[in-house]
Motif scaffolding. Structure first.
Motif, mmCIF file in Angstrom:
data_model
loop_
_atom_site.group_PDB
_atom_site.id
_atom_site.type_symbol
_atom_site.label_atom_id
_atom_site.label_comp_id
_atom_site.label_asym_id
_atom_site.label_seq_id
_atom_site.Cartn_x
_atom_site.Cartn_y
_atom_site.Cartn_z
ATOM 1 N N ILE A 1 2.322 -0.909 -18.430
ATOM 2 C CA ILE A 1 1.720 -2.225 -18.205
ATOM 3 C C ILE A 1 0.751 -2.145 -17.030
ATOM 4 C CG2 ILE A 1 3.614 -2.955 -16.691
ATOM 5 C CD1 ILE A 1 1.916 -5.348 -19.157
ATOM 6 N N VAL A 2 -0.404 -2.781 -17.159
ATOM 7 C CA VAL A 2 -1.360 -2.919 -16.067
ATOM 8 C C VAL A 2 -1.578 -4.411 -15.875
ATOM 9 C CG1 VAL A 2 -3.659 -2.376 -15.212
ATOM 10 C CG2 VAL A 2 -2.462 -0.720 -16.652
ATOM 11 N N ASP A 3 -1.051 -4.948 -14.798
ATOM 12 C CA ASP A 3 -1.124 -6.387 -14.525
ATOM 13 C C ASP A 3 -2.146 -6.616 -13.412
ATOM 14 O OD1 ASP A 3 -0.613 -9.105 -14.292
ATOM 15 O OD2 ASP A 3 1.063 -8.805 -12.913
ATOM 16 N N ILE A 4 -3.299 -7.176 -13.774
ATOM 17 C CA ILE A 4 -4.397 -7.376 -12.823
ATOM 18 C C ILE A 4 -4.404 -8.837 -12.401
ATOM 19 C CG2 ILE A 4 -6.858 -7.052 -12.387
ATOM 20 C CD1 ILE A 4 -6.854 -5.208 -14.910
ATOM 21 N N GLY A 5 -3.889 -9.126 -11.220
ATOM 22 C CA GLY A 5 -3.791 -10.488 -10.735
ATOM 23 C C GLY A 5 -4.929 -10.850 -9.805
ATOM 24 N N GLY A 6 -4.713 -11.897 -9.009
ATOM 25 C CA GLY A 6 -5.741 -12.350 -8.093
ATOM 26 C C GLY A 6 -5.900 -11.443 -6.889
ATOM 27 N N GLY A 7 -4.773 -10.952 -6.344
ATOM 28 C CA GLY A 7 -4.831 -10.139 -5.136
ATOM 29 C C GLY A 7 -4.477 -8.690 -5.324
ATOM 30 N N THR A 8 -3.715 -8.365 -6.368
ATOM 31 C CA THR A 8 -3.277 -6.987 -6.576
ATOM 32 C C THR A 8 -3.359 -6.596 -8.039
ATOM 33 O OG1 THR A 8 -0.951 -7.637 -6.895
ATOM 34 C CG2 THR A 8 -1.637 -7.084 -4.653
ATOM 35 N N THR A 9 -3.426 -5.287 -8.275
ATOM 36 C CA THR A 9 -3.248 -4.724 -9.613
ATOM 37 C C THR A 9 -1.959 -3.918 -9.594
ATOM 38 O OG1 THR A 9 -5.597 -4.638 -10.187
ATOM 39 C CG2 THR A 9 -4.153 -3.090 -11.303
ATOM 40 N N GLU A 10 -1.054 -4.291 -10.483
ATOM 41 C CA GLU A 10 0.249 -3.633 -10.582
ATOM 42 C C GLU A 10 0.265 -2.765 -11.832
ATOM 43 O OE1 GLU A 10 2.754 -4.201 -8.319
ATOM 44 O OE2 GLU A 10 1.466 -5.546 -7.189
ATOM 45 N N VAL A 11 0.471 -1.470 -11.639
ATOM 46 C CA VAL A 11 0.525 -0.535 -12.761
ATOM 47 C C VAL A 11 1.923 0.079 -12.782
ATOM 48 C CG1 VAL A 11 -0.561 1.449 -13.878
ATOM 49 C CG2 VAL A 11 -1.908 -0.010 -12.346
ATOM 50 N N ALA A 12 2.557 0.102 -13.954
ATOM 51 C CA ALA A 12 3.909 0.650 -14.025
ATOM 52 C C ALA A 12 4.180 1.237 -15.396
ATOM 53 C CB ALA A 12 4.947 -0.426 -13.707
ATOM 54 N N VAL A 13 4.933 2.318 -15.378
ATOM 55 C CA VAL A 13 5.499 2.899 -16.603
ATOM 56 C C VAL A 13 6.993 2.584 -16.581
ATOM 57 C CG1 VAL A 13 5.971 5.009 -17.893
ATOM 58 C CG2 VAL A 13 3.774 4.730 -16.719
ATOM 59 N N ILE A 14 7.488 2.012 -17.682
ATOM 60 C CA ILE A 14 8.845 1.482 -17.733
ATOM 61 C C ILE A 14 9.618 2.129 -18.872
ATOM 62 C CG2 ILE A 14 10.233 -0.621 -18.076
ATOM 63 C CD1 ILE A 14 7.799 -2.175 -16.930
ATOM 64 N N SER A 15 10.882 2.437 -18.615
ATOM 65 C CA SER A 15 11.775 2.965 -19.640
ATOM 66 C C SER A 15 13.205 2.630 -19.251
ATOM 67 C CB SER A 15 11.604 4.488 -19.777
ATOM 68 O OG SER A 15 12.487 5.011 -20.747
ATOM 69 N N LEU A 16 14.042 2.288 -20.236
ATOM 70 C CA LEU A 16 15.461 1.992 -20.002
ATOM 71 C C LEU A 16 15.639 0.931 -18.910
ATOM 72 C CD1 LEU A 16 16.866 5.628 -20.236
ATOM 73 C CD2 LEU A 16 17.186 3.788 -21.900
ATOM 74 N N SER A 17 14.807 -0.103 -18.967
ATOM 75 C CA SER A 17 14.870 -1.257 -18.060
ATOM 76 C C SER A 17 14.624 -0.909 -16.599
ATOM 77 C CB SER A 17 16.227 -1.977 -18.193
ATOM 78 O OG SER A 17 16.409 -2.465 -19.504
ATOM 79 N N GLY A 18 13.963 0.212 -16.365
ATOM 80 C CA GLY A 18 13.632 0.608 -14.999
ATOM 81 C C GLY A 18 12.205 1.101 -14.906
ATOM 82 N N ILE A 19 11.659 1.062 -13.696
ATOM 83 C CA ILE A 19 10.293 1.529 -13.472
ATOM 84 C C ILE A 19 10.326 3.024 -13.172
ATOM 85 C CG2 ILE A 19 8.292 1.379 -11.947
ATOM 86 C CD1 ILE A 19 8.779 -1.593 -11.699
ATOM 87 N N VAL A 20 9.674 3.793 -14.029
ATOM 88 C CA VAL A 20 9.653 5.252 -13.901
ATOM 89 C C VAL A 20 8.618 5.682 -12.865
ATOM 90 C CG1 VAL A 20 9.261 7.420 -15.134
ATOM 91 C CG2 VAL A 20 10.407 5.510 -16.292
ATOM 92 N N SER A 21 7.433 5.109 -12.925
ATOM 93 C CA SER A 21 6.386 5.376 -11.933
ATOM 94 C C SER A 21 5.521 4.135 -11.820
ATOM 95 C CB SER A 21 5.527 6.587 -12.326
ATOM 96 O OG SER A 21 4.871 6.362 -13.560
ATOM 97 N N SER A 22 4.938 3.943 -10.641
ATOM 98 C CA SER A 22 4.150 2.724 -10.442
ATOM 99 C C SER A 22 3.141 2.905 -9.316
ATOM 100 C CB SER A 22 5.059 1.536 -10.132
ATOM 101 O OG SER A 22 5.703 1.698 -8.887
#
Length: 341
Positions: free
Chosen positions: A163-184
């Motif tokens: 997921i790449v979430d581009i908001g007003g102040g930050t861009t949050e990038v994360a790879v998710i598996s098994l309900s946890g963030i693997v890398s971000s």
């Protein structure tokens, strides 16, 4: 124990996307009940809040002497604690008006989405502000996780989702598996930086000083990162820095694309950096599953095409990118096991 279970069952549950640009509130069983700018207007002398949200933004850039505008969140974190509390209190009160009076409780349970890169000090600040604003129990969830849930990614599966979430102040990038963030990765680049880049371009090229509302209008109408046919133009109004007189100039989408090059490159590098930290087996999943874009920045024309070319895997824009995070908190609110015992 029975009383505690009943309290949880009948409590009002609220999810908040506490964004730099906008604050969205979801009430369980009622959906999204509030979506307003994270803007506050106050009296300079007394710091009394006179307007919040839409009412405050309409005043932006046009304040008379004695009044000033505040954006209490900067780069996804609280910059002004007192103003944030006032803003949250008013937003929570507005949200509770959607709940029948006989089902309202004094201190609702609140789930707040925060940037993945926030510090422990920042976490405590968010919790304290929410509690002082009237919340009872407060728990936090990382924004990319909420966004992934909100767009319907299979976060609980043993496969990688990005997921790449581009908001007003930050861009949050994360790879998710098994309900946890693997890398971000979390970078301080979002809609605000895009508007700043446009403002600086207008000063540098046209010697024109434009206000924040005009910069936002340019971003929405002309903002793009990929060439398109029949590109639009628009008249831009501002103040000539040489003669200090109002004037307007006509600009093209191609010019704004040039102006946005630097912040967009930072977003691309954040995606690359997150993939570099990703385990090989999870990265292999992403070759077929691709990358999902969320947040207001996902609406930037051509961003999905540019990322596909630069990263080498399919990129998709979510169906409702602006509401992805708050919708994710809404899904999580249905799970009573998120609350402490």
């Amino acid at each position: 124990m029975g009383n505690q279970c009943l309290a949880k069952l009948f409590s009002t549950h609220i999810g908040i996307d506490l964004g730099t640009a906008n604050c969205l509130v979801y009430v369980r069983d009622h959906g999204i009940v509030l979506n307003e700018p994270s803007f506050v207007a106050i009296k300079k002398a007394t710091h009394e809040v006179i307007a919040v949200g839409n009412d405050a933004k309409r005043m932006w850039g046009k304040f008379p002497a004695g009044l000033e505008g505040k954006r209490p969140l900067q780069d996804g974190v609280i910059a002004d604690f007192e103003v944030t509390e006032d803003m949250l209190r008013i937003f929570i009160q507005k949200a509770l008006r959607s709940v029948p009076w006989n089902k309202r409780i004094l201190h609702p349970r609140v789930l707040v989405a925060v940037p993945s890169g926030i510090t422990e000090v920042g976490n405590r600040a968010v919790k304290d502000s929410a509690k002082r604003a009237g919340a009872g129990e407060v728990i936090l969830v990382e924004e990319p996780m909420a966004a992934a849930v909100g767009v319907g990614l299979p976060v609980a599966d043993p496969t990688g989702s990005m997921i790449v979430d581009i908001g007003g102040g930050t861009t949050e990038v994360a790879v998710i598996s098994l309900s946890g963030i693997v890398s971000s990765k979390s970078v301080n680049v979002g809609g605000d930086e895009l508007e700043k880049a446009i403002t600086q371009y207008m000063k540098k090229v046209y010697n024109l000083n434009i206000g924040p509302q005009m910069a936002e209008e340019i971003k929405i109408k002309l903002g793009s990162v990929y060439p398109v046919k029949d590109e639009e133009r628009m008249d831009v109004r501002g103040l000539d820095l040489a003669c200090r007189m109002p004037k307007y100039v006509n600009i093209s989408a191609a010019e704004i694309r040039q102006a946005l090059q630097e912040p967009v490159t930072s977003i691309i590098e954040a995606v690359r950096g997150t993939l570099d930290l990703c385990p090989p087996d999870v990265a292999a999943d992403l070759l077929t599953r691709g990358i999902m874009l969320a947040g207001g920045g996902a609406l930037l024309c051509g961003l999905d095409k540019l990322l596909t070319e630069e990263i080498g895997m399919p990129v998709f824009v979510s169906e409702d990118p602006l509401n992805a995070v708050v919708k994710g908190t809404g899904v999580m609110l249905q799970e009573d096991n998120i609350w402490s015992n």
